[in-house]
Design a protein around this motif. Structure first.
Motif, PDB file in Angstrom:
ATOM      1  N   ASP A   1      -6.914   6.919   0.359  1.00 17.03           N
ATOM      2  CA  ASP A   1      -6.187   5.709   0.962  1.00 17.03           C
ATOM      3  C   ASP A   1      -7.066   5.080   1.627  1.00 17.03           C
ATOM      4  O   ASP A   1      -7.617   5.020   2.806  1.00 17.03           O
ATOM      5  CB  ASP A   1      -5.053   6.323   1.925  1.00 17.03           C
ATOM      6  CG  ASP A   1      -4.237   5.116   2.659  1.00 17.03           C
ATOM      7  OD1 ASP A   1      -4.845   4.035   2.602  1.00 17.03           O
ATOM      8  OD2 ASP A   1      -3.047   5.527   3.232  1.00 17.03           O
TER       9      ASP A   1
ATOM     10  N   SER B   1      -4.482  -2.154  -0.357  1.00 15.54           N
ATOM     11  CA  SER B   1      -3.240  -3.041   0.256  1.00 15.54           C
ATOM     12  C   SER B   1      -3.813  -4.424   0.779  1.00 15.54           C
ATOM     13  O   SER B   1      -4.883  -4.433   1.287  1.00 15.54           O
ATOM     14  CB  SER B   1      -2.721  -2.422   1.485  1.00 15.54           C
ATOM     15  OG  SER B   1      -1.814  -3.203   2.042  1.00 15.54           O
TER      16      SER B   1
ATOM     17  N   GLY C   1       0.821  -1.227  -0.062  1.00 14.07           N
ATOM     18  CA  GLY C   1       0.147  -0.127   0.102  1.00 14.07           C
ATOM     19  C   GLY C   1       0.886   1.259   0.047  1.00 14.07           C
ATOM     20  O   GLY C   1       0.583   2.285  -0.650  1.00 14.07           O
TER      21      GLY C   1
ATOM     22  N   SER D   1      -2.335  -5.759   3.249  1.00 12.67           N
ATOM     23  CA  SER D   1      -1.834  -5.852   4.759  1.00 12.67           C
ATOM     24  C   SER D   1      -2.863  -5.990   5.594  1.00 12.67           C
ATOM     25  O   SER D   1      -2.646  -6.903   6.599  1.00 12.67           O
ATOM     26  CB  SER D   1      -1.036  -4.554   4.926  1.00 12.67           C
ATOM     27  OG  SER D   1       0.362  -4.482   4.381  1.00 12.67           O
TER      28      SER D   1
ATOM     29  N   ASN E   1      -6.162   6.182   9.985  1.00 14.96           N
ATOM     30  CA  ASN E   1      -5.129   5.828  11.144  1.00 14.96           C
ATOM     31  C   ASN E   1      -4.492   7.110  11.263  1.00 14.96           C
ATOM     32  O   ASN E   1      -4.106   7.715  10.441  1.00 14.96           O
ATOM     33  CB  ASN E   1      -4.061   5.048  10.356  1.00 14.96           C
ATOM     34  CG  ASN E   1      -2.789   4.542  11.136  1.00 14.96           C
ATOM     35  OD1 ASN E   1      -2.765   5.025  12.231  1.00 14.96           O
ATOM     36  ND2 ASN E   1      -1.827   4.088  10.467  1.00 14.96           N
TER      37      ASN E   1
END
Ligand SMILES: Cc1ncc(COP(=O)(O)O)c(C=O)c1O
Length: 401
Positions: A205, A237, A101, A239, A177
């Motif tokens: 994002d 992403s 990402g 992740s 985040n």
């Protein structure tokens, strides 16, 4: 003859501040018995079926370079996955596979941002989103969320006022985040409409879109409402949704203009000059993750919701701490009364209590006094962390008395 030229990088890199999350983690390196909650990753390894897929791909000899844009089955799989999530059919030609990402974000930024460009970022935010544009020489304008009784909100009028005609890019991360803030669809519509009028690019994002605690399988996204022609790039992403942080696999969705133009060819060039491609065995495992991973995402969300509520309740019991349950992502971002240097606090927590948390200051000046705790952990591990924090705060209070 002696050389006398200074050994130094260009100015923008010299001025770059290293991640303060890493600064705390580095302080704890080599120290036994540190309980880390500083990074955004779970305490569990990647699901077995994904690891098996990578092992099988390696056994099959998938050890070569691939196309810059990723293997076709993965681009097709991602187009199906993203299209199904966001209610639109998506052409695989609009997808580029990246090596994480972070790499996806940097490729998007390199494609759009040059020296002196005005880039607006909604903050507090993961520092990589503000430092990426700075590396490219942009002027970064921060628009801060407001925090009322532990709940973060966006004053959309203030953001629109900052999105002036000379703004090149808006960078927005939701679920966010570190705060866990999730944008709602009506604010998103207002932002999209405004950016559409002025030709401002939106780089969304979306890495935490599957980790939200509201209704539906996914957080509100610009992809739900944007036309293919809108200047919207989604960066994502593997992740977080599939617990694949160490694999380094992500993707970008490009718009397609009325004349058929996309950014994909340009992303391909940039991927060539950054990483060339993501490893094939990782890409093959990623395809299995998106094809078979819905049950994992569901179970992960249930686990994270319970962990979030557990940690929030335990934190709220501690004197001097204000914590609220976030709407998305995997962090509790809490305030500690009397703390004006969160970096110092987090370094002391590692040193004196063996507890690894991320300092609010890492996410911007507006987040000073806060601390981020990643709750993607078992209750036992969270409880041990709470015990360490409790002891630390008591010792500090005794010392101060
Ligand atoms: C907001 C945000 N964006 C992007 C990323 C990048 O994730 P990765 O590079 O692991 O794919 C992270 C990781 O923590 C993140 O928190």
């Amino acid at each position: 003859m002696r050389h006398s030229h200074p050994i130094e990088p260009r100015a923008a890199i010299g001025e770059l501040v290293g991640s303060r999350i890493r600064a705390v983690a580095n302080a704890g390196l080599g120290q036994p018995d540190v309980l880390p909650f500083w990074f955004g990753e779970p305490d569990a390894v990647t699901p077995q079926f994904v690891r098996d897929a990578a092992v099988a791909a390696l056994a099959d000899g998938a050890t070569f370079y691939t196309s810059n844009l990723g293997i076709t089955p993965l681009r097709e799989g991602l187009a199906r996955y993203v299209g199904a999530l966001h209610g639109a059919s998506l052409d695989p030609e609009r997808i580029a596979v990246t090596s994480s990402g972070m790499s996806a974000l940097m490729i998007a930024m390199q494609a759009l941002i040059g020296p002196g460009d005005r880039v607006v970022v909604v903050t507090p935010v993961w520092p990589n989103l503000t430092e990426g544009p700075r590396i490219l020489g942009a002027d970064v304008v921060r628009v801060a969320l407001d925090c009322v009784a532990g709940v973060w909100r966006l004053d959309v009028e203030r953001l629109l006022a900052a999105l002036t005609a000379d703004t090149r890019v808006l960078l927005l991360n939701s679920p966010n985040n570190p705060t866990g803030w999730v944008i709602d669809a009506s604010r998103q519509r207002a932002i999209l409409e405004h950016c559409r009028q002025l030709g401002i690019w939106i780089v969304a994002d979306d890495v935490y879109e599957r980790i939200h605690f509201g209704q539906g399988a996914v957080a509100p996204s610009f992809l739900d409402m944007a036309d293919a022609q809108d200047r919207v790039i989604s960066s994502n992403s593997f992740s977080k949704a599939w617990q694949m942080t160490g694999w380094r696999l992500g993707w970008l969705v490009s718009p397609r203009g009325a004349d058929g133009a996309t950014l994909i060819e340009h992303f391909g060039k940039l991927i060539e000059y950054n990483t060339c491609c993501a490893p094939e065995f990782v890409q093959r495992a990623g395809l299995i993750a998106i094809e078979q991973g819905e049950v994992v995402i569901e179970a992960t969300l249930a686990r994270y919701r319970a962990a979030r509520d557990h940690l929030c309740e335990r934190l709220s019991r501690l004197p001097g701490i204000t914590a609220a349950a976030p709407a998305g992502a995997m962090y509790i971002f809490f305030r500690v009364d009397g703390v004006s240097d969160s970096l110092e606090l987090c370094k002391a927590l590692v040193r004196e209590a063996g507890l690894g948390l991320a300092p609010g200051a890492a996410f911007g000046g507006e987040a000073e006094g806060y601390v981020r705790w990643c709750f993607a952990s078992s209750h036992e591990r969270l409880d041990e962390g709470i015990a360490r924090l409790t002891g630390f705060l008591e010792r500090r209070r005794t010392k101060a008395a």
